[in-house]
Scaffold this motif. Structure first.
Motif, PDB file in Angstrom:
ATOM      1  N   GLU A  95      -8.537  -4.454  11.208  1.00 30.37           N
ATOM      2  CA  GLU A  95      -7.799  -3.550  10.313  1.00 30.37           C
ATOM      3  C   GLU A  95      -8.707  -3.220   9.133  1.00 30.37           C
ATOM      4  OE1 GLU A  95      -3.830  -4.906   9.432  1.00 30.37           O
ATOM      5  OE2 GLU A  95      -3.803  -3.766   7.557  1.00 30.37           O
ATOM      6  N   TYR A  96      -8.894  -1.932   8.891  1.00 28.69           N
ATOM      7  CA  TYR A  96      -9.718  -1.500   7.755  1.00 28.69           C
ATOM      8  C   TYR A  96      -8.857  -1.496   6.490  1.00 28.69           C
ATOM      9  CZ  TYR A  96     -13.649  -0.175  10.690  1.00 28.69           C
ATOM     10  OH  TYR A  96     -14.711  -0.202  11.541  1.00 28.69           O
ATOM     11  N   VAL A  97      -9.464  -1.948   5.382  1.00 26.85           N
ATOM     12  CA  VAL A  97      -8.734  -2.031   4.120  1.00 26.85           C
ATOM     13  C   VAL A  97      -9.537  -1.293   3.061  1.00 26.85           C
ATOM     14  CG1 VAL A  97      -7.748  -3.574   2.373  1.00 26.85           C
ATOM     15  CG2 VAL A  97      -7.850  -4.311   4.766  1.00 26.85           C
ATOM     16  N   SER A  98      -8.870  -0.413   2.322  1.00 30.20           N
ATOM     17  CA  SER A  98      -9.535   0.268   1.205  1.00 30.20           C
ATOM     18  C   SER A  98      -8.569   0.303   0.027  1.00 30.20           C
ATOM     19  CB  SER A  98      -9.962   1.685   1.608  1.00 30.20           C
ATOM     20  OG  SER A  98      -8.845   2.391   2.074  1.00 30.20           O
ATOM     21  N   GLY A  99      -9.005   0.869  -1.090  1.00 32.10           N
ATOM     22  CA  GLY A  99      -8.151   0.884  -2.281  1.00 32.10           C
ATOM     23  C   GLY A  99      -8.384  -0.375  -3.090  1.00 32.10           C
ATOM     24  N   ASP A 100      -7.303  -0.989  -3.554  1.00 32.20           N
ATOM     25  CA  ASP A 100      -7.452  -2.190  -4.390  1.00 32.20           C
ATOM     26  C   ASP A 100      -7.623  -3.425  -3.494  1.00 32.20           C
ATOM     27  OD1 ASP A 100      -7.471  -4.177  -6.243  1.00 32.20           O
ATOM     28  OD2 ASP A 100      -5.729  -3.450  -7.352  1.00 32.20           O
ATOM     29  N   VAL A 101      -8.856  -3.615  -3.036  1.00 31.86           N
ATOM     30  CA  VAL A 101      -9.107  -4.702  -2.073  1.00 31.86           C
ATOM     31  C   VAL A 101      -8.992  -6.078  -2.744  1.00 31.86           C
ATOM     32  CG1 VAL A 101     -10.510  -3.299  -0.511  1.00 31.86           C
ATOM     33  CG2 VAL A 101     -11.618  -4.541  -2.378  1.00 31.86           C
ATOM     34  N   ILE A 102      -9.145  -6.119  -4.059  1.00 35.90           N
ATOM     35  CA  ILE A 102      -9.013  -7.403  -4.759  1.00 35.90           C
ATOM     36  C   ILE A 102      -7.551  -7.849  -4.764  1.00 35.90           C
ATOM     37  CG2 ILE A 102      -9.307  -8.581  -6.979  1.00 35.90           C
ATOM     38  CD1 ILE A 102     -11.910  -8.012  -5.362  1.00 35.90           C
ATOM     39  N   ALA A 103      -6.657  -6.933  -5.140  1.00 37.01           N
ATOM     40  CA  ALA A 103      -5.221  -7.256  -5.115  1.00 37.01           C
ATOM     41  C   ALA A 103      -4.802  -7.623  -3.687  1.00 37.01           C
ATOM     42  CB  ALA A 103      -4.403  -6.076  -5.623  1.00 37.01           C
ATOM     43  N   PHE A 104      -5.337  -6.892  -2.723  1.00 35.38           N
ATOM     44  CA  PHE A 104      -5.029  -7.177  -1.317  1.00 35.38           C
ATOM     45  C   PHE A 104      -5.434  -8.617  -0.972  1.00 35.38           C
ATOM     46  CE2 PHE A 104      -6.535  -7.609   3.019  1.00 35.38           C
ATOM     47  CZ  PHE A 104      -5.483  -7.110   3.760  1.00 35.38           C
ATOM     48  N   THR A 105      -6.634  -9.004  -1.402  1.00 34.10           N
ATOM     49  CA  THR A 105      -7.148 -10.342  -1.063  1.00 34.10           C
ATOM     50  C   THR A 105      -6.351 -11.425  -1.788  1.00 34.10           C
ATOM     51  OG1 THR A 105      -9.329  -9.335  -0.827  1.00 34.10           O
ATOM     52  CG2 THR A 105      -9.244 -11.740  -0.956  1.00 34.10           C
ATOM     53  N   GLN A 106      -6.009 -11.167  -3.058  1.00 38.19           N
ATOM     54  CA  GLN A 106      -5.220 -12.160  -3.803  1.00 38.19           C
ATOM     55  C   GLN A 106      -3.862 -12.385  -3.146  1.00 38.19           C
ATOM     56  OE1 GLN A 106      -5.704 -10.130  -7.517  1.00 38.19           O
ATOM     57  NE2 GLN A 106      -7.332 -11.505  -8.236  1.00 38.19           N
ATOM     58  N   GLU A 107      -3.268 -11.308  -2.664  1.00 41.60           N
ATOM     59  CA  GLU A 107      -1.976 -11.442  -1.965  1.00 41.60           C
ATOM     60  C   GLU A 107      -2.127 -12.219  -0.665  1.00 41.60           C
ATOM     61  OE1 GLU A 107       0.146  -7.710  -1.361  1.00 41.60           O
ATOM     62  OE2 GLU A 107      -0.177  -7.279  -3.489  1.00 41.60           O
ATOM     63  N   LEU A 108      -3.192 -11.906   0.050  1.00 40.49           N
ATOM     64  CA  LEU A 108      -3.469 -12.579   1.324  1.00 40.49           C
ATOM     65  C   LEU A 108      -3.636 -14.090   1.096  1.00 40.49           C
ATOM     66  CD1 LEU A 108      -4.030 -11.424   4.182  1.00 40.49           C
ATOM     67  CD2 LEU A 108      -6.463 -11.505   3.633  1.00 40.49           C
ATOM     68  N   LYS A 109      -4.344 -14.411   0.039  1.00 45.21           N
ATOM     69  CA  LYS A 109      -4.639 -15.806  -0.296  1.00 45.21           C
ATOM     70  C   LYS A 109      -3.364 -16.577  -0.649  1.00 45.21           C
ATOM     71  CE  LYS A 109      -7.859 -17.934  -3.559  1.00 45.21           C
ATOM     72  NZ  LYS A 109      -8.013 -19.193  -2.868  1.00 45.21           N
ATOM     73  N   ALA A 110      -2.402 -15.854  -1.241  1.00 47.35           N
ATOM     74  CA  ALA A 110      -1.160 -16.497  -1.670  1.00 47.35           C
ATOM     75  C   ALA A 110      -0.180 -16.688  -0.504  1.00 47.35           C
ATOM     76  CB  ALA A 110      -0.507 -15.677  -2.771  1.00 47.35           C
ATOM     77  N   GLN A 111      -0.453 -16.005   0.604  1.00 56.17           N
ATOM     78  CA  GLN A 111       0.430 -16.153   1.764  1.00 56.17           C
ATOM     79  C   GLN A 111       0.198 -17.496   2.445  1.00 56.17           C
ATOM     80  OE1 GLN A 111      -0.428 -12.833   4.343  1.00 56.17           O
ATOM     81  NE2 GLN A 111       0.281 -11.336   2.842  1.00 56.17           N
ATOM     82  N   ALA A 112       1.212 -17.966   3.163  1.00 51.61           N
ATOM     83  CA  ALA A 112       1.043 -19.211   3.919  1.00 51.61           C
ATOM     84  C   ALA A 112       0.088 -18.955   5.079  1.00 51.61           C
ATOM     85  CB  ALA A 112       2.388 -19.670   4.450  1.00 51.61           C
ATOM     86  N   GLY A 113      -0.685 -19.965   5.444  1.00 50.15           N
ATOM     87  CA  GLY A 113      -1.582 -19.804   6.585  1.00 50.15           C
ATOM     88  C   GLY A 113      -2.784 -20.714   6.475  1.00 50.15           C
TER      89      GLY A 113
END
Ligand SMILES: NC(=O)c1ccc[n+]([C@@H]2O[C@H](COP(=O)([O-])OP(=O)(O)OC[C@H]3O[C@@H](n4cnc5c(N)ncnc54)[C@H](OP(=O)(O)O)[C@@H]3O)[C@@H](O)[C@H]2O)c1
Length: 177
Positions: free
Chosen positions: A89-107
């Motif tokens: 999946e390609y990600v663009s835009g605010d990739v930092i906010a995207f990564t911070q959200e990903l990090k906060a998810q369970a997994g």
């Protein structure tokens, strides 16, 4: 919060690829000797990968469309075009906010695959929790640096070190302070 782990190999002079992006200087894993430089352990500990568009392009140029099956794979790009396929999946835009959200998810943990551009981006936002760096005993004299210019000074603590005399590889594990 799950960790983002930069698991990567560099030359003695800190390059992760030659200028032409070739990786022929990397030792190949030796199944016969059970020598995979921790790859299977890392692979089992993550459920997600993140890589820069240039890294994915190189992987594809080697004929590998789906390098990390069964993982959720994200490719970061500044392009607005949606290039996503069934493997990434390609990600663009605010990739930092995207990564911070990903990090906060369970997994499980997240593997930051590279390359140098993305490594610096993540470093500058304190998004690299751990670095597992295999140093290959070769001076390349030039190439793609492990961290692109503009990295912020960041201290790490050594938590493990391993070496393989057969290939001269030394692998260090660092946690961000
Ligand atoms: N030795 C190893 O273990 C290892 C591991 C990984 C990679 N590598 C090598 O590293 C090389 C690639 O490294 P690299 O530094 O040239 O490139 P890279 O970090 O893989 O990718 C750079 C690309 O990521 C995208 N990007 C960067 N910052 C972004 C942001 N803020 N937002 C959204 N997208 C962003 C841009 O894509 P767009 O241009 O599409 O906008 C940029 O061109 C390859 O040769 C690869 O083989 C080696």
């Amino acid at each position: 919060m799950r960790n983002i782990v930069l698991y990567i190999a560099s030359s003695l002079d800190g390059y992760i690829a030659r200028d032409d992006h070739s990786l022929d200087w990397l030792p190949t894993p030796d199944a016969a000797q059970n020598l995979d430089y921790g790859y299977s352990d890392i692979y089992a500990s993550i459920d997600t990968t993140i890589m820069g568009k240039r890294t994915y392009d190189i992987v594809r140029a080697h004929g590998v469309e789906n390098p990390y099956p069964e993982k959720k794979n994200y490719v970061f790009t500044r392009s607005a075009r949606n290039l996503s396929n069934e493997n990434v999946e390609y990600v663009s835009g605010d990739v930092i906010a995207f990564t911070q959200e990903l990090k906060a998810q369970a997994g499980k943990d997240i593997w930051l695959v590279g390359g140098g551009d993305l490594n610096t981006l993540f470093l500058n936002y304190d998004l690299i929790d751990r670095i597992i760096l295999a140093v290959i005993p070769v001076v390349l004299g030039g190439g793609i640096p492990l961290f692109a210019r503009g990295g912020r000074e960041t201290k790490f603590r050594l938590t493990n070190a391993e070496h393989w005399m057969e290939t001269g590889v030394v692998q260090m594990t660092y946690e961000r302070l």
